[in-house]
Design a protein around this motif. Structure first.
Motif, PDB file in Angstrom:
ATOM      1  N   SER A 193       1.013  -1.069  -0.140  1.00 13.05           N
ATOM      2  CA  SER A 193       0.055   0.030  -0.224  1.00 13.05           C
ATOM      3  C   SER A 193       0.962   1.231  -0.070  1.00 13.05           C
ATOM      4  N   SER A 216      -4.012   1.273   3.716  1.00 13.42           N
ATOM      5  CA  SER A 216      -3.477   0.495   4.689  1.00 13.42           C
ATOM      6  C   SER A 216      -4.092   0.116   5.829  1.00 13.42           C
ATOM      7  N   THR A 260       3.235  -1.287   3.851  1.00 17.18           N
ATOM      8  CA  THR A 260       3.122   0.050   3.817  1.00 17.18           C
ATOM      9  C   THR A 260       4.396   0.824   3.316  1.00 17.18           C
TER      10      THR A 260
END
Length: 342
Positions: free
Chosen positions: A107, A113, A131
């Motif tokens: 992400s 996220s 992330t």
């Protein structure tokens, strides 16, 4: 690589920064042989909710940017958590359908996220989630419980993420296109100060450009992105060169002596990777000011907080002094290792 793995990458088309990082990460992973599938969080929200939110966000930054700073501050509070969770939960099923078959999910957008972390916590998503923090400043929305690994662009950013509860944070280099990292032809040799304001051309762009012109130190050239009204207005001033959408930003960046930015996002990192000094001036409220503070603190980009600082700040930048030292670890290396071992 022992086997061909599938990686899903989710960004958010709120400006170009999240998408730009996602596109470069996807390109690098594909070069390594991974099967990569990209998704836009805007499309994962139901009944055009994402399109409406994107339009409201752009309108807010254009018409009343100070309110964005207030909203971002509120978003870090507990009272904002419940409606935010309800909003992102509407994307749970579509997100799971989009990425459920992947070996790993990346992400580059905070609300994505949040969804992915929740799906991991609930046991609905088996694949590890990474992330990639596109900002140097870490807002609480960036750190979602359930996300396995956070990638940060500096030790300071990693520290912030850990303070917000991220269990595994690794420092990596920015995901910037190779064109910004190698010599190439320039578009305009006379460019001295390139003013960037993202794909939407938002913020105090006109005032910043006029202030630069007023110093007599540089000719301001403004990349207006897709903001055509701004481009037409600036070109009428007679003191500013205003450009519309630029397809070859690497050449334009390399042709300038300094980049003046207001958000601390991808444009700043691209210029730094190209070896061009960057300064922050008349930054956007909210994430712009937060990123400016971190960039100044770590010595990558000085924050010129007012007109009184502008001339001296430009002189220092034009002298070419910069302390930009990215991590030698590439983000795709970390992602690929996690994908193979998942």
């Amino acid at each position: 690589m022992q086997r061909r793995t599938s990686v899903a990458v989710i960004s958010g088309s709120f400006g170009a920064g999240h998408d730009g990082a996602a596109a470069e990460l996807a390109r690098r992973l594909q070069e390594q042989g991974h099967a990569v599938h990209r998704h836009d969080f805007v499309d994962l929200l139901p009944r055009r909710t994402g399109v409406l939110l994107r339009g409201l966000y752009r309108r807010q930054l254009t018409v009343a940017p100070r309110t964005w700073g207030w909203l971002l501050a509120l978003a870090g509070s507990e009272r904002f958590g419940r409606p935010a969770a309800a909003l992102t939960a509407a994307a749970d099923d579509a997100t799971l359908a989009a990425v459920g078959g992947a070996d790993l999910v990346v992400s580059t957008y905070p609300l994505a996220s949040q969804v992915l972390g929740r799906l991991r916590r609930e046991g609905r998503l088996a694949a590890p989630v990474v992330t990639y923090l596109t900002d140097l400043s870490v807002h609480p929305a960036w750190v979602a419980d359930g996300v396995d690994v956070h990638l940060a662009l500096h030790d300071d950013t990693a520290r912030q993420a850990k303070q917000l509860g991220a269990p595994d944070v690794r420092v990596v280099a920015p995901a910037v296109r190779p064109a910004f990292q190698r010599p190439g032809p320039s578009l305009q040799r006379e460019v001295q100060a390139l003013v960037v304001a993202g794909a939407w051309g938002v913020g105090q762009v006109e005032r910043a450009a006029l202030d630069i012109a007023g110093t007599g130190l540089a000719v301001p050239v403004v990349a207006c992105g897709r903001n055509d009204p701004l481009r037409r207005r600036l070109n009428r001033s007679g003191r500013i060169v205003a450009l519309g959408w630029v397809d070859d930003m690497p050449a334009l960046v390399r042709s300038c002596r300094v980049v003046v930015q207001n958000a601390g996002g991808l444009s700043s990192l691209e210029a730094l990777m190209a070896g061009v000094p960057v300064v922050t001036y008349r930054c956007l409220p909210g994430h712009g000011a937060a990123n400016a503070e971190v960039l100044d603190r770590i010595g990558w980009v000085p924050w010129l907080r007012g007109r009184a600082d502008l001339a001296a700040g430009l002189r220092a930048a034009l002298d070419g002094r910069t302390a930009f030292t990215p991590s030698p670890v590439q983000p795709e290396t970390v992602i690929a290792e996690l994908a193979v071992t998942s």
